[in-house]
Scaffold this active site. Structure first.
Site: not given
Length: 184
Positions: A89, A132
């Site tokens: 991430c 997401e």
């Protein structure tokens, strides 16, 4: 149009569920432009609005030469078949951990004209769509890890130079993480 800095783990915006986009004017266009500019970097597979400091429900993606965005995305379908692979991430730089996700995902939402859009994918694209959307729900991928792996991840975060604030956070290079994941 500008590449925006990525918000790092520890910032409350990353764990706060987003608000739906209700106005489709210049501000929304600017947000989408910023999301697309920011995701258009090596190693960036996806960028959620929360990762650039916005509380609105939108994300961009850049996977296998497919670049785009979705406003007000919702997971419409997940396969029963799963994949477990290293996931990283941008908001938790330089770290990756095995994360279980559906092998195929479908996301529905709208575009800048408030017209319906559907994005679907397998493998990395499926992982990106789920990752997401999680961001927009106030969830990070480390929240999905099993207890022992999450404990290991949190130890690694606490030892990270970017978390300790000793210097600005480096943007992860695609080559640093397995499977070309610089961060999703």
């Amino acid at each position: 149009m500008s590449k925006r800095p990525i918000v790092l783990f520890g910032d409350p915006v990353l764990v706060t569920p987003t608000s739906p986009v209700t106005s489709f004017g210049r501000q929304t266009e600017a947000l989408v432009r910023d999301l697309l500019d920011t995701v258009d970097e090596p190693g960036h597979a996806g960028v959620a609005a929360t990762q650039i400091g916005s509380g609105l429900r939108a994300f961009s993606y850049n996977v296998d030469e497919r670049i785009g965005y979705v406003i007000n995305p919702e997971i419409a379908e997940l396969s029963e078949e799963v994949q477990e692979d290293e996931e990283g991430c941008l908001s938790i730089p330089d770290l990756a951990f095995p994360t279980r996700r559906a092998a195929r995902a479908v996301v529905t939402g709208v575009d800048l004209r408030n017209e319906p859009v559907t994005v679907e994918g397998e493998g990395l694209m499926a992982r990106c769509l789920q990752h997401e959307t999680d961001h927009l729900d106030g969830k990070l991928y480390i929240d999905r890890l099993d207890r022992d792996t999450r404990r290991e991840a949190m130890r690694a975060v606490r030892r990270s130079e970017w978390f300790l604030g000793s210097e600005p956070a480096p943007q992860p290079a695609a080559s640093k993480l397995p499977s070309g994941l610089g961060g999703i």
